[in-house]
Motif scaffolding. Structure first.
Motif: not given
Length: 134
Positions: A16-19, A78-85, A113-117
């Motif tokens: 998922x994503x975090x702000x 990083x997921x929130x920016x559509x980058x890999x963890x 939305x992006x690929x992580x949610x």
């Protein structure tokens, strides 16, 4: 206070994503506890009765307990920016790695939305479960 504790509720959730707010409030909480432990360790450690060792042990336990949530919230940023963890590994680059990660933690996440949610800022975002049953 809710934002400070949210990464602890999502203890080892690397999905998922975090702000930014979630990340920085968690960091602020970590900083406050670290400063308090250092101050109390300095005050009570100067008595010479071994209290500084106790605070050192408490600090070690705190750091070990908080390591996984801190790592998880950074991965979700990083997921929130559509980058890999895996970008978390930038922290291991001597001298500049921490600065690079700091810049990434300050950047805004992708809108929508992006690929992580779904976008965590979007109050109308629907997750897959609600979309399936709703």
């Amino acid at each position: 206070m809710e934002w400070m504790l949210m990464p602890l509720k999502r203890y080892a959730d690397f999905q998922g994503r975090s702000r930014r707010k979630e990340y920085w409030m968690f960091f602020l909480g970590y900083l406050i506890v670290t400063i308090l432990l250092a101050v109390f360790g300095g005050i009570f450690g100067s008595t010479g009765d071994g209290a500084s060792g106790l605070f050192l042990i408490l600090f070690g336990i705190f750091v070990l307990a908080i390591f996984i949530p801190a790592l998880a919230v950074q991965v979700r940023r990083f997921h929130d920016q559509d980058r890999s963890g895996w970008f978390v590994l930038l922290n291991f680059i001597p001298y500049v790695g921490g600065l690079i990660v700091l810049v990434f933690m300050v950047l805004e996440g992708t809108r929508g939305p992006n690929r992580f949610g779904p976008d965590p800022k979007d109050p109308y975002a629907v997750d897959d479960v609600a979309d399936t049953f709703g």
